[in-house]
Design an enzyme around this catalytic site. Structure first.
Site, short mmCIF file in Angstrom:
data_model
loop_
_atom_site.label_atom_id
_atom_site.label_comp_id
_atom_site.label_asym_id
_atom_site.label_seq_id
_atom_site.Cartn_x
_atom_site.Cartn_y
_atom_site.Cartn_z
N SER A 17 0.81 -1.22 0.00
CA SER A 17 0.00 0.00 0.00
C SER A 17 0.85 1.28 0.00
O SER A 17 0.51 2.22 -0.72
CB SER A 17 -0.98 -0.01 1.17
OG SER A 17 -1.95 -1.02 0.95
N LYS A 66 -8.66 -5.91 10.84
CA LYS A 66 -9.80 -5.52 10.00
C LYS A 66 -11.15 -5.60 10.72
O LYS A 66 -12.04 -4.79 10.46
CB LYS A 66 -9.85 -6.39 8.74
CG LYS A 66 -8.79 -6.01 7.72
CD LYS A 66 -8.84 -6.95 6.54
CE LYS A 66 -8.57 -6.24 5.25
NZ LYS A 66 -8.86 -7.06 4.07
N ASP A 106 -12.73 -3.62 -0.54
CA ASP A 106 -12.33 -4.83 -1.28
C ASP A 106 -13.37 -5.19 -2.34
O ASP A 106 -13.03 -5.60 -3.45
CB ASP A 106 -12.17 -6.01 -0.32
CG ASP A 106 -10.86 -5.94 0.45
OD1 ASP A 106 -9.92 -5.28 -0.04
OD2 ASP A 106 -10.78 -6.53 1.54
N ARG A 157 -14.55 -26.05 1.60
CA ARG A 157 -14.07 -27.33 2.13
C ARG A 157 -14.93 -27.75 3.32
O ARG A 157 -15.40 -28.87 3.41
CB ARG A 157 -12.60 -27.16 2.55
CG ARG A 157 -12.00 -28.36 3.20
CD ARG A 157 -10.55 -28.11 3.54
NE ARG A 157 -10.37 -26.97 4.45
CZ ARG A 157 -9.20 -26.53 4.85
NH1 ARG A 157 -8.09 -27.09 4.40
NH2 ARG A 157 -9.10 -25.51 5.67
N TYR A 227 -2.79 -13.35 -5.48
CA TYR A 227 -1.94 -12.81 -6.56
C TYR A 227 -0.47 -13.18 -6.40
O TYR A 227 0.40 -12.64 -7.09
CB TYR A 227 -2.13 -11.29 -6.71
CG TYR A 227 -2.01 -10.53 -5.42
CD1 TYR A 227 -3.15 -10.16 -4.72
CD2 TYR A 227 -0.77 -10.18 -4.89
CE1 TYR A 227 -3.06 -9.46 -3.53
CE2 TYR A 227 -0.67 -9.49 -3.71
CZ TYR A 227 -1.82 -9.14 -3.03
OH TYR A 227 -1.72 -8.47 -1.85
P1 ATR Z 1 -9.96 -15.07 4.71
O1 ATR Z 1 -10.42 -14.03 5.68
O2 ATR Z 1 -8.71 -14.70 3.98
O3 ATR Z 1 -11.03 -15.51 3.78
P2 ATR Z 1 -10.31 -17.38 6.44
O4 ATR Z 1 -11.47 -16.75 7.13
O5 ATR Z 1 -9.31 -18.09 7.26
O6 ATR Z 1 -9.47 -16.30 5.62
O7 ATR Z 1 -10.87 -18.35 5.30
C1 ATR Z 1 -10.02 -19.10 4.52
C2 ATR Z 1 -10.83 -19.83 3.47
O8 ATR Z 1 -9.94 -20.63 2.67
C3 ATR Z 1 -11.86 -20.78 4.05
O9 ATR Z 1 -12.96 -20.85 3.17
C4 ATR Z 1 -11.09 -22.11 4.06
O10 ATR Z 1 -11.89 -23.26 4.09
P3 ATR Z 1 -12.39 -23.85 5.50
O11 ATR Z 1 -13.55 -23.00 5.93
O12 ATR Z 1 -12.78 -25.26 5.16
O13 ATR Z 1 -11.22 -23.77 6.43
C5 ATR Z 1 -10.34 -22.01 2.75
N1 ATR Z 1 -9.16 -22.86 2.69
C6 ATR Z 1 -7.97 -22.66 3.30
N2 ATR Z 1 -7.10 -23.66 3.02
C7 ATR Z 1 -7.77 -24.54 2.20
C8 ATR Z 1 -7.45 -25.78 1.58
N3 ATR Z 1 -6.24 -26.33 1.73
N4 ATR Z 1 -8.39 -26.37 0.81
C9 ATR Z 1 -9.61 -25.83 0.65
N5 ATR Z 1 -9.98 -24.65 1.22
C10 ATR Z 1 -9.08 -24.02 1.99
#
Ligand code: ATR
Length: 285
Positions: A17, A66, A106, A157, A227
């Site tokens: 930023s 945040k 965002d 997932r 990215y």
């Molecule tokens: P953010 O605020 O960046 O979205 P988060 O709240 O931790 O971060 O969410 C991460 C997301 O990536 C979730 O949807 C997570 O799936 P789960 O709810 O099942 O944890 C997903 N995610 C992270 N690693 C993953 C993986 N190896 N395979 C599939 N989904 C994944």
């Protein structure tokens, strides 16, 4: 009157930023500053006291603050309320007081990036697939709904999280939301006009093993908010299968626009030159 802005985080050294905003300050000849400030969660209330004292015009906020700033702020717009997290703070003077307004740009950055890279992406108004049900997913769902997608399927997932998010946000947006597991991709893909990955999967070469991208409609758009790398495995696979793809770096650039405009009074333009500067700094070019 302060002309100083910040990006607040902990840690904060990796933030691009300052580079983005300082490039614009220089380009538009604006006297002002933008700098990274490392504040840990325990220091957030003190930082808000500095904001209320008028030290800054506002700034950006990143991990892990945040959600906390969303709660500490005096005002939130509707979209920010739904997202439950803010990435931008604007300090407004009101009579003898200062009001701290929290916003989340965002979702604006996501839509603006697609407007630039895939004009007409929102003309279909059909079905969208969103991978992930975390914080990032909320902003994307808001953007897709505001831009006319009538059905948005959240696939995650952990299926329960997707179902809960669809139920919660579904009360507030126009689009019909549904939640499911990644196994639902196969039967939903043939009707989807856009696929968005909002999960961290794709970083460090990881990929969704179970998604057959070629099931998407032939004219579907595939985009990733990750990215690093620019060409995630999902985008590479989609591109190879002939789909239009858009990488996530543009969202980072475009989400910075509303904040800069609010603090410094000029709406900056995201140029390919700025993109190259950031790509180089991140070692992506
Ligand atoms: P953010 O605020 O960046 O979205 P988060 O709240 O931790 O971060 O969410 C991460 C997301 O990536 C979730 O949807 C997570 O799936 P789960 O709810 O099942 O944890 C997903 N995610 C992270 N690693 C993953 C993986 N190896 N395979 C599939 N989904 C994944």
């Amino acid at each position: 009157m302060s002309r100083d802005a910040f990006v607040l985080g902990h840690p904060i050294s990796h933030s691009q930023s300052p580079l983005i905003h300082n490039s614009w300050l220089a380009q538009y000849g604006i006297e002002g500053s933008y700098r990274a400030i490392d504040v840990d969660p325990a220091g957030l209330v003190d930082f808000f006291a500095r904001l209320r004292a008028g030290e800054f015009v506002g700034g950006n906020v990143t991990i892990p603050h945040k959600q906390a700033v969303w709660e500490l702020a005096d005002m939130r717009d509707d979209q920010t309320r739904m997202i439950g997290a803010a990435n931008t703070l604007i300090v407004r003077s009101q009579a003898t007081d200062r009001i701290i307004s929290a916003t989340n740009t965002d979702w604006i950055g996501f839509a603006a990036n697609l407007d630039e890279q895939a004009p007409g992406w929102d003309q279909q108004g059909g079905e969208a697939l969103v991978l992930g049900a975390g914080g990032a997913s909320r902003a994307i769902i808001i953007a897709l709904s505001y831009r006319g997608y009538s059905k948005i399927h959240i696939l995650n997932r952990t299926e329960g999280r997707a179902i809960a998010l669809a139920k919660e946000l579904g009360r507030h947006v126009n689009a019909k939301l549904s939640g499911g597991g990644l196994q639902d991709f196969a039967h939903l893909a043939p009707n989807a006009g856009v696929l968005v990955n909002t999960t961290s999967l794709g970083m460090h070469g990881t990929r969704f093993e179970m998604l057959d991208i070629s099931l998407l409609k032939k004219d579907a758009l595939v985009t990733d908010i990750v990215y690093t790398p620019l060409m995630t495995p999902l985008l590479a696979e989609a591109s190879q299968a002939g789909y239009k793809t858009v990488d996530g770096l543009g969202m980072l650039l475009h989400q910075a626009v509303p904040g800069f405009e609010a603090w410094f009074g000029t709406k900056p333009v995201v140029t390919s030159q700025l993109r190259h500067i950031v790509e180089r700094a991140m070692g992506l070019a």
